[in-house]
Design a protein around this motif. Structure first.
Motif, mmCIF file in Angstrom:
data_model
loop_
_atom_site.group_PDB
_atom_site.id
_atom_site.type_symbol
_atom_site.label_atom_id
_atom_site.label_comp_id
_atom_site.label_asym_id
_atom_site.label_seq_id
_atom_site.Cartn_x
_atom_site.Cartn_y
_atom_site.Cartn_z
ATOM 1 N N ILE A 1 37.908 31.290 35.221
ATOM 2 C CA ILE A 1 38.188 32.657 35.679
ATOM 3 C C ILE A 1 38.294 32.686 37.199
ATOM 4 O O ILE A 1 39.182 33.331 37.768
ATOM 5 N N GLN A 2 37.380 31.943 37.867
ATOM 6 C CA GLN A 2 37.415 31.885 39.334
ATOM 7 C C GLN A 2 38.755 31.327 39.814
ATOM 8 O O GLN A 2 39.384 31.875 40.721
ATOM 9 N N ALA A 3 39.193 30.252 39.142
ATOM 10 C CA ALA A 3 40.465 29.620 39.513
ATOM 11 C C ALA A 3 41.610 30.607 39.370
ATOM 12 O O ALA A 3 42.491 30.705 40.239
ATOM 13 N N ALA A 4 41.575 31.378 38.302
ATOM 14 C CA ALA A 4 42.631 32.354 38.071
ATOM 15 C C ALA A 4 42.612 33.421 39.151
ATOM 16 O O ALA A 4 43.652 33.874 39.640
ATOM 17 N N ARG A 5 41.407 33.837 39.584
ATOM 18 C CA ARG A 5 41.287 34.858 40.627
ATOM 19 C C ARG A 5 41.873 34.342 41.938
ATOM 20 O O ARG A 5 42.565 35.072 42.638
ATOM 21 N N ILE A 6 41.571 33.074 42.220
ATOM 22 C CA ILE A 6 42.089 32.496 43.470
ATOM 23 C C ILE A 6 43.607 32.423 43.419
ATOM 24 O O ILE A 6 44.287 32.646 44.408
ATOM 25 N N ASP A 7 44.140 32.170 42.219
ATOM 26 C CA ASP A 7 45.598 32.163 42.065
ATOM 27 C C ASP A 7 46.204 33.548 42.206
ATOM 28 O O ASP A 7 47.427 33.690 42.160
ATOM 29 N N GLY A 8 45.361 34.568 42.288
ATOM 30 C CA GLY A 8 45.860 35.911 42.523
ATOM 31 C C GLY A 8 46.174 36.696 41.262
ATOM 32 O O GLY A 8 46.880 37.704 41.311
ATOM 33 N N LEU A 9 45.642 36.236 40.115
ATOM 34 C CA LEU A 9 45.869 36.999 38.893
ATOM 35 C C LEU A 9 45.013 38.275 38.908
ATOM 36 O O LEU A 9 43.856 38.251 39.316
ATOM 37 N N SER A 10 45.592 39.368 38.462
ATOM 38 C CA SER A 10 44.815 40.598 38.397
ATOM 39 C C SER A 10 43.849 40.509 37.217
ATOM 40 O O SER A 10 44.017 39.678 36.325
ATOM 41 N N GLU A 11 42.837 41.375 37.235
ATOM 42 C CA GLU A 11 41.827 41.352 36.170
ATOM 43 C C GLU A 11 42.474 41.544 34.801
ATOM 44 O O GLU A 11 42.113 40.910 33.819
ATOM 45 N N TRP A 12 43.453 42.456 34.753
ATOM 46 C CA TRP A 12 44.129 42.740 33.489
ATOM 47 C C TRP A 12 44.844 41.505 32.965
ATOM 48 O O TRP A 12 44.771 41.179 31.785
ATOM 49 N N ARG A 13 45.510 40.783 33.907
ATOM 50 C CA ARG A 13 46.187 39.548 33.521
ATOM 51 C C ARG A 13 45.201 38.495 33.030
ATOM 52 O O ARG A 13 45.478 37.760 32.095
ATOM 53 N N ILE A 14 44.035 38.441 33.706
ATOM 54 C CA ILE A 14 43.019 37.468 33.275
ATOM 55 C C ILE A 14 42.639 37.738 31.826
ATOM 56 O O ILE A 14 42.533 36.830 31.005
ATOM 57 N N LEU A 15 42.494 39.031 31.500
ATOM 58 C CA LEU A 15 42.114 39.391 30.134
ATOM 59 C C LEU A 15 43.193 38.985 29.127
ATOM 60 O O LEU A 15 42.911 38.327 28.126
ATOM 61 N N THR A 16 44.457 39.355 29.441
ATOM 62 C CA THR A 16 45.496 39.133 28.436
ATOM 63 C C THR A 16 46.012 37.704 28.419
ATOM 64 O O THR A 16 46.413 37.205 27.382
ATOM 65 N N ARG A 17 46.027 37.035 29.591
ATOM 66 C CA ARG A 17 46.642 35.710 29.648
ATOM 67 C C ARG A 17 45.650 34.570 29.476
ATOM 68 O O ARG A 17 46.027 33.470 29.089
ATOM 69 N N ILE A 18 44.374 34.813 29.809
ATOM 70 C CA ILE A 18 43.413 33.715 29.747
ATOM 71 C C ILE A 18 42.358 33.945 28.670
ATOM 72 O O ILE A 18 42.142 33.096 27.803
ATOM 73 N N MET A 19 41.722 35.125 28.713
ATOM 74 C CA MET A 19 40.621 35.370 27.787
ATOM 75 C C MET A 19 41.086 35.426 26.326
ATOM 76 O O MET A 19 40.534 34.760 25.469
ATOM 77 N N MET A 20 42.120 36.238 26.068
ATOM 78 C CA MET A 20 42.540 36.430 24.674
ATOM 79 C C MET A 20 43.027 35.129 24.032
ATOM 80 O O MET A 20 42.584 34.793 22.935
#
Lengths: 270, 302, 123
Positions: A163-182
């Motif tokens: 999740i940290q890596a995704a944040r550094i890449d500039g993904l929004s929280e919503w994107r983190i949910l739909t693209r990584i978590m789900m």
């Protein structure tokens, strides 16, 4: 394990499976023969099977309309569940004030069976003007707390570094949910879809209360009114039963592996 | 810098609440508000289209002292609940069998679970007909085996109706219980058994000392589900017996449905609902305490 | 998530196959639902029966009532157009004999049917 032990185990399990499958076999058999509705003794093997009772059931009850009502409601419920539960589950993995309060609220609501609230729920739906509408039928089941907790425990198992890596890449929280978590929580998604679909598809009491007109009837209601008009006089009733049961069976059989895995992780981690 | 941080933090909070609110709204509108409304309703005189009037304990007095049907429904609900331990014992036995290293175990597991996703209304219709006295399979089998001479009209008889409905309910739920217990079994660490074998513990000792205690959460989850089912088995009763013969299979939930939606006694039915809810709560709390007090485990509840 | 994984999994394949089957079935039905029914009435010796009265009835779960009737021609042939039934219930009356309520199940409403076997009346 000894040979004798093995044979006994298989023997018991086979007998149990026969007992479990007999009613299913029986309804299938009658739906293709229609015999032994009036015949005694009943025949065990289907004799001259044909699909005529399915055709008759199809045209007698306007199956297409019932099916689309049920299907539209189930689709609405499944999609809403997926979004609402995943969103709530993701929010609950974060730290925020009043988190304990929200969790308590959810656990308390879980202790209220929907059946214990049907009268005010009916009056409330009437006040909202949603009686006899698909939205009115779907509303109470748009989210299941079990599935929220399931998502929460699955999301917590996702490594934080990802999740940290995704944040550094500039993904929004919503994107983190739909693209990584789900995508990483497939068992939870499968369990959510199966449970919300089966519960919505099979729901009977609430539609029975809310639905007033033929146009809005769902499959279980259609089945019951078919039973009320024709009693047990025709093989079509059982053909109708088979048609109604097949979709939920299909969904379960297709997703059972993920489903059982999802259930396990939910029940152990809570 | 601090200001920037605070701004970011408050944006995050807004985001979190935006994620939470839709789900919370569903529970607020369809669990919590109805529950409160229900309690208020049970203390008032009200019928559709009329203003509500305070009734005090009137409905409760009527229910507890003058309504025999309520007590019958309550007793039937308690009897129906007895199906749960039977189902759990069966499910436990099946889970232990399927948990062994045998060929085809996943097939057995699927077949035994198969009835659970079936629509309960359809299950009721099928079983109703299996129980039929003139053409039903069950009567046929019993007669062929020479157990009975005369066909038994199971669902029309005062003695058998309740038991017959319970058999159908157990048939449907036992596979689900088996899966729950099976997942519990598979979570028991293998080294506990290995240690027990080294210590020379016999098979039944291992079962009573290791398996059963560690299965407690799974078993109590089943208990909760069974308790809920006994309060919510409306569909099965509605299609199989309609509460009859007489009141022989009337459960609290069917009684509530009849008093409110066919007799329009909403206020009275609300009082019955309150009693049902309190009973459910008491049983759930007892089961939860026995399971070790972890409320999160008591889920899958609908 | 790549497209291959979305396209080739058991859900897409199963539901895709179902949708495809339904589609093909509906196309087939679309070309074959003019409700044409043709057949021939013969007596026990196999000779065509002229002027026999053929009645078509509607079958529901509980009742049977006549919806159309016609008479056979010189070669014993008869035909109905747009019969509108999902099960044919045929009765024949003639000098050579009769048939009462022979049921021919169909696959869909208004299906075109050309009876291969002639209807044999018996006195």
């Amino acid at each position: 394990m000894s040979r004798f032990h093995r044979i006994v185990t298989h023997g018991i399990l086979i007998i149990v499976c026969i007992l479990m499958l007999t009613p299913i076999y029986w309804v299938l058999k009658t739906s293709v023969t229609g015999d032994n509705l009036f015949v005694y003794p009943p025949s065990i093997i289907p004799d001259d099977p044909n699909l005529f009772f399915y055709v008759e059931a199809w045209y007698t009850v306007d199956f297409v309309r019932l099916f689309f009502n049920s299907f539209a409601i189930a689709t609405l419920v499944v999609i809403a569940n997926l979004f609402l539960n995943a969103m709530a589950g993701y929010a609950l993995t974060k730290q925020f004030p009043a988190k304990g309060l929200v969790l308590t609220f959810l656990l308390m609501s879980m202790m209220i069976p929907f059946h214990a609230t049907i009268i005010p729920a009916y009056l409330l739906t009437a006040d909202l003007g949603l009686l006899n509408s698909k939205l009115g039928i779907a509303l109470p089941t748009l989210s299941h707390i079990v599935c929220i907790l399931l998502f929460k425990s699955n999301f917590e198992a996702v490594p934080n570094s990802l999740i940290q890596a995704a944040r550094i890449d500039g993904l929004s929280e919503w994107r983190i949910l739909t693209r990584i978590m789900m995508p990483l929580s497939k068992p939870a998604v499968a369990t959510n879809i199966i449970l919300s679909f089966i519960w919505s598809w099979n729901d009977f009491l609430w539609p029975l209360i809310v639905v007033r007109s033929q146009e809005q009837q769902t499959l279980p209601l259609g089945l019951v009114s078919f039973l009320a008009s024709f009693e047990d006089t025709t093989g079509s009733l059982y053909a109708f039963c088979v048609l109604v049961v097949v979709p939920s069976m299909l969904v379960f059989l297709l997703a059972q592996k993920d489903f059982i895995r999802g259930l396990t992780s939910g029940a152990t981690k809570g | 810098m601090a200001l920037l941080f605070r701004k970011k933090r408050s944006r995050e909070l807004v985001f979190i609440w935006a994620l939470l609110l839709p789900a919370l709204a569903v529970y607020l509108f369809y669990r919590v508000i109805p529950l409160v409304w229900n309690v208020v309703l049970s203390f008032s005189f009200w019928s559709p289209g009329k203003p509500a009037k305070f009734a005090g304990l009137y409905h409760y007095e009527e229910m507890l002292f003058y309504d025999d049907a309520f007590w019958v429904a309550l007793k039937n609900t308690a009897v129906f609940m007895l199906g749960t331990p039977i189902a759990i014992v069966l499910a436990m036995a099946l889970a232990l069998l399927v948990d062994q290293n045998i060929r085809g175990r996943s097939l057995y597991r699927t077949l035994i679970f198969l009835p659970y996703p079936m629509m309960i209304v359809a299950v009721g219709i099928v079983w109703r007909w299996l129980y039929n006295d003139s053409v039903g399979l069950i009567n046929y089998v019993l007669r062929s085996l020479g157990i009975i001479d005369q066909p038994i009209p199971f669902l029309e008889s005062y003695d058998f109706a309740m038991a017959s409905v319970m058999v159908a309910a157990i048939w449907q739920i036992v596979g689900f219980f088996m899966i729950i217990i099976l997942t519990g079994l598979q979570n028991i660490p293998a080294h506990l058994y290995e240690a027990a074998v080294i210590d020379g513990a016999r098979a039944h000792h291992r079962f009573w000392r290791i398996t059963l205690p560690l299965l407690r959460p799974s078993i109590f989850l089943c208990v909760i589900l069974g308790v809920i089912a006994s309060f919510t088995s409306f569909d099965l009763i509605y299609t199989m017996t309609g509460g009859g013969p007489g009141l022989a299979t009337e459960l609290l939930i069917t009684y509530i449905y009849k008093s409110s939606f066919t007799l329009s006694k909403f206020d009275y039915a609300a009082a019955v609902t309150v009693v049902m809810f309190l009973l459910f709560l008491a049983l759930a709390l007892i089961a939860n305490r026995l399971a070790g007090g972890d409320a999160g485990k008591v889920d899958i509840a609908d | 998530m790549n497209w291959r994984a979305i396209l080739i999994n058991r859900f897409t394949i199963t539901f895709g196959a179902i949708v495809l089957a339904v589609l093909l079935w509906n196309i087939y039905v679309g070309f074959n639902d003019d409700g044409r029914l043709t057949g021939q009435v013969v007596d026990e010796n196999g000779d065509p029966v002229r002027g026999a009265q053929v009645m078509l009835a509607r079958k529901t779960v509980t009742s049977v009532d006549t919806v159309a009737e016609t008479t056979t021609g010189d070669t014993g042939n008869f035909s109905f157009q747009n019969h509108g039934q999902f099960a044919l219930v045929l009765s024949v009356n003639s000098d050579a004999g009769s048939i009462s309520r022979q049921v021919i199940p169909l696959w869909f409403r208004n299906q075109n049917v050309d009876l291969a076997e002639p209807l044999v009346v018996s006195p």
